[in-house]
Write an enzyme that holds these catalytic residues in place. Structure first.
Site, PDB file in Angstrom:
ATOM      1  N   ASP A   1       8.675   4.558  28.222  1.00  0.00           N
ATOM      2  CA  ASP A   1       8.161   5.672  29.022  1.00  0.00           C
ATOM      3  C   ASP A   1       8.307   6.979  28.238  1.00  0.00           C
ATOM      4  OD1 ASP A   1       7.666   7.401  31.460  1.00  0.00           O
ATOM      5  OD2 ASP A   1       7.739   5.440  32.418  1.00  0.00           O
TER       6      ASP A   1
ATOM      7  N   SER B   1       2.873   3.938  38.691  1.00  0.00           N
ATOM      8  CA  SER B   1       4.031   4.118  37.817  1.00  0.00           C
ATOM      9  C   SER B   1       5.329   3.979  38.589  1.00  0.00           C
ATOM     10  CB  SER B   1       4.008   5.505  37.160  1.00  0.00           C
ATOM     11  OG  SER B   1       3.131   5.546  36.087  1.00  0.00           O
TER      12      SER B   1
ATOM     13  N   HIS C   1       8.935  11.806  33.996  1.00  0.00           N
ATOM     14  CA  HIS C   1       8.396  10.495  34.379  1.00  0.00           C
ATOM     15  C   HIS C   1       9.338   9.356  34.000  1.00  0.00           C
ATOM     16  CE1 HIS C   1       5.548   7.052  34.153  1.00  0.00           C
ATOM     17  NE2 HIS C   1       4.820   7.727  35.028  1.00  0.00           N
TER      18      HIS C   1
END
Length: 755
Positions: A158, A539, A216
């Site tokens: 990620d 996600s 994220h």
């Protein structure tokens, strides 16, 4: 909506990470940091080559890298030649990533051992009280029985991680397994028994610590395996003990994404390293457009992981509700859609005609007046989407502004424009495609997000009176949404373009308004050391399933990745909390192209009764059956293949837990093999719920197992019936094997496309 969708103002593109609610040694060799932009004629290419014929050295990794370097241009200076080689891959493929000109690529194609080359692609992140919602309860049931994922290593590919976050503390964590061979690029004690590995493969920071500048990666890592954080708090609304799905699993973080996206070569290098390091599960909330598997870095890396017994979970994408928008379609990947869970952060719009419309907003100001304010529609000024500067010459001061969803403008950016222009509040309403799917966002001013149907009613009210008024009442968190789980509009849909004979997505999990760790306080929060954020996307749902896979791996360490996937799919829930079929964003029953096999049910998945297992070599006939060349199949499985000597099979013949069939006038028959992982002496009977317009027959209709891990086969035939339904595009049904004791019900979705 921004493409990255991973900042404080969330976009609809991610997977669902943390679960905040108990409330109410050679891996890919990094040769250099990518060359400066001034050498614009150079591009990064992924190069596939054959294995060197003489592998006799005691240091095979050096032999391999020397072999790769032999393909580089001989005319370049030695320093430049060193810098041209970006990565030397060992596990994911036989080949390397290098910076080359088009002319150099053409010259390379003439060398012995060369197979193929493709320009590097750039991929994007899929972002835009969950353990309890998934039936995971502290100190009881499957969560406790699985040891909360203890002993399992989850590799998260990620944007990096914020290691100081309390979600990554190692209180109560055991030491990493002896097999762990990874490294930590953070200084001091930032890595520990929870966060056991951290490396960067992102183009601009190859040799740096994998600090998460986006948020994220921190969110997804904590969703999958964040440790317990007591007194977690978001806006004073969502409070409790935060934890990931597998809170006792170890985390290894591989940074692959930056401001420009996620480069294919970096993705492959991270897969290579994770395989070498010894992870058990890989979680990847990244994707791109559909492409053949031999040309897809995620599919290539995932197959290499699958061969090593590593489970790979990926996000389905955030391009829904468009048909055939699903990403990460390879059958060796668990492809995860996104759906809601039972908590909503309520913000109710009240109109001057006393009509009320229930919506959502994470920002819940306590001092916003209930007094009715003038209401205006931004579309009256020419731009209904409230884009930057669009309200410049429109009098909105002290008013409630109605803004339409979409237009390429982030949801919270719309509120920022309303606030900049002097507006007091915003009502954000859906487009027709988004239907009833709403999200709770950290807005910069009082706001609520309403459905398309509610938006039409409000617009009609504005037209009906010369002085429309409105306000917003904020009612905090509400648990118990009976329509949950519900497929959200942004979740990408099947059928798959790359492999129509495999039903995708596979499963759905929580991906809407997910609370998880975040590197910094949100805009309207200034005092907090335990920083969390609520964002949405596939996600977010992906790391939920990665965590579930870790729990299953901890409970069943000998299960293959395919067996774990089968257990997840065949035990999935198909009904919502009202005991009605799971709905989509239009409040229609969700089809398999939206929901896959259903919503994940971890406790049932731990004891599925039967599994559909697949070995790596089983994929060779499948890949040959896709029409790939020998070289293309070889690129995927990392060895030479002769498809003319393989028993090529149609896609639907793969031993998959679901069926996706293209049916014409000819009768079709497919074989499946099930493995008994339930009771040693057990009887199963098949129940068939055929798609409308299709006759389905299963032989035999009963199966008897006498021991554990015994395998039995059955065949399924599909025949088009003389029916009006067969004139439609597709129809769906299912079959399930039910044990004589009714302990087990092993369900397989059936999707038939009529030709």
């Amino acid at each position: 909506m921004g493409k990255k969708g991973c900042r404080v103002s969330p976009v609809m593109v991610v997977f669902f990470l943390v679960a905040l609610l108990f409330m109410s040694g050679f891996s890919s060799t990094v040769a250099f940091q990518r060359m400066p932009a001034e050498k614009s004629m150079l591009k990064t290419y992924i190069v596939h080559v054959n294995e060197p014929e003489d592998k006799v050295s005691a240091e095979p990794s050096k032999d391999l890298e020397s072999w790769y370097r032999s393909f580089l241009p001989a005319s370049t200076e030695s320093m430049d030649r060193e810098q041209r080689l970006v990565y030397s891959y060992r596990h994911v493929l036989r080949g390397f990533a290098a910076r080359l000109t088009e002319e150099e690529v053409k010259a390379m194609e003439k060398k012995d051992g060369f197979v193929s080359t493709t320009p590097e692609k750039i991929y994007q992140l899929h972002t835009t009280n969950t353990p309890a919602f998934l039936g995971l309860h502290n100190r009881s049931g499957f969560w406790k029985g699985s040891n909360y994922g203890e002993g399992v290593i989850i590799g998260v590919l990620d944007t990096g991680v914020y290691p100081e976050h309390p979600s990554f503390n190692d209180d109560g964590m055991p030491a990493p397994p002896a097999k762990w061979k990874g490294t930590c690029k953070f200084n001091g004690t930032l890595c520990n028994k929870k966060l056991i590995g951290a490396r960067s493969f992102e183009s601009q920071s190859l040799n740096e610590a994998p600090v998460d500048d986006e948020g994220h990666g921190t969110h997804t890592a904590s969703t999958a395996a964040g440790n317990y954080v007591k007194q977690a708090d978001l806006y004073g609304i969502v409070k409790g003990t935060a934890a990931g799905i597998a809170p006792r699993a170890h985390l290894a973080v591989y940074k692959i994404c930056g401001q420009a996206g996620c480069a294919g070569g970096d993705i492959l290098a991270a897969f290579d390293a994770a395989i070498e390091d010894g992870v058990d599960v890989i979680s990847l909330s990244v994707g791109g457009a559909s492409s053949p598997f031999y040309n897809d870095p995620i599919a290539l890396g995932a197959f290499a992981a699958f061969k090593k017994g590593i489970f790979v979970s990926c996000s389905a994408g955030n391009s829904g509700p468009a048909a055939s928008s699903v990403a990460n379609e390879a059958p060796w990947i668990l492809t995860v859609a996104a759906s809601t869970h039972y908590r909503k952060i309520v913000a109710t719009a009240i109109l001057g005609n006393k009509k009320e419309f229930v919506g959502e907003s994470l920002y819940q100001p306590r001092n916003f007046s209930s007094k009715l304010l003038p209401l205006v529609y931004a579309g009256a000024n020419g731009d209904p989407f409230c884009g930057p500067g669009s309200l410049e010459n429109f009098n909105v001061k002290g008013k409630v502004v109605l803004c339409d969803r979409g237009g390429g403008v982030d949801r919270t950016a719309k509120g920022a424009e309303v606030k900049r222009a002097g507006g007091a509040a915003m009502i954000h309403v859906n487009s027709i495609n988004d239907g009833y799917s709403t999200l709770a966002d950290p807005h910069v001013l009082p706001a609520t997000h309403l459905s398309y149907a509610d938006g039409l009613k409000i617009k009609s009210y504005i037209k009906s009176t010369s002085k429309p008024t409105a306000t917003i009442l904020f009612k905090g968190a509400r648990i118990g949404d009976k329509l949950a789980p519900e497929i959200t509009s942004f979740s990408s849909r099947g059928p798959s373009l790359a492999t129509p004979g495999i039903l995708k997505p596979d499963i759905t999990g929580p991906g809407v308004s997910i609370v998880a760790a975040w590197p910094a306080p949100l805009l309207n929060v200034t005092r907090s050391t335990k920083t969390f954020n609520m964002i949405s996307g596939t996600s977010m749902s992906c790391p939920h399933l990665s965590g579930v896979a870790a729990l299953l791996k901890s409970s069943h360490p000998k299960w293959s990745p395919a067996a774990i996937k089968s257990a997840i799919m065949t035990t999935a829930l198909t009904k919502n909390l009202k005991n009605q079929p799971i709905l989509d964003e239009k409040h229609h029953p969700a089809d398999f192209f939206a929901v896959g096999a259903g919503h994940v049910n971890p406790s049932k998945a731990s004891d599925p009764g039967l599994v559909y297992d697949i070995e790596p070599n089983d994929y060779i006939p499948y890949l040959c059956g896709l029409g790939y060349s020998d070289a293309q199949v070889g690129e995927i499985i990392s060895r030479k293949v002769n498809c003319s000597k393989e028993s090529s099979i149609p896609e639907a013949e793969l031993n998959y837990p679901s069926f996706s069939v293209a049916l014409g006038s000819k009768k079709l028959k497919f074989k499946r093999i099930v493995t008994n992982v339930g009771k040693a002496d057990s009887y199963y009977t098949v129940l068939i719920y055929p798609p409308k317009g299709v006759e389905v027959a299963v032989k035999p209709s009963k199966i008897h197992f006498t021991k554990l891990y015994e395998k039995k086969s059955y065949t399924v035939s599909f025949t088009k019936a003389a029916s009006k339904y067969s004139k439609k595009g597709y129809a769906q049904g299912f079959l399930k094997w039910v044990s004589s004791t009714a302990t087990y019900s092993v369900r397989s979705p059936i999707s038939v496309t009529f030709e």
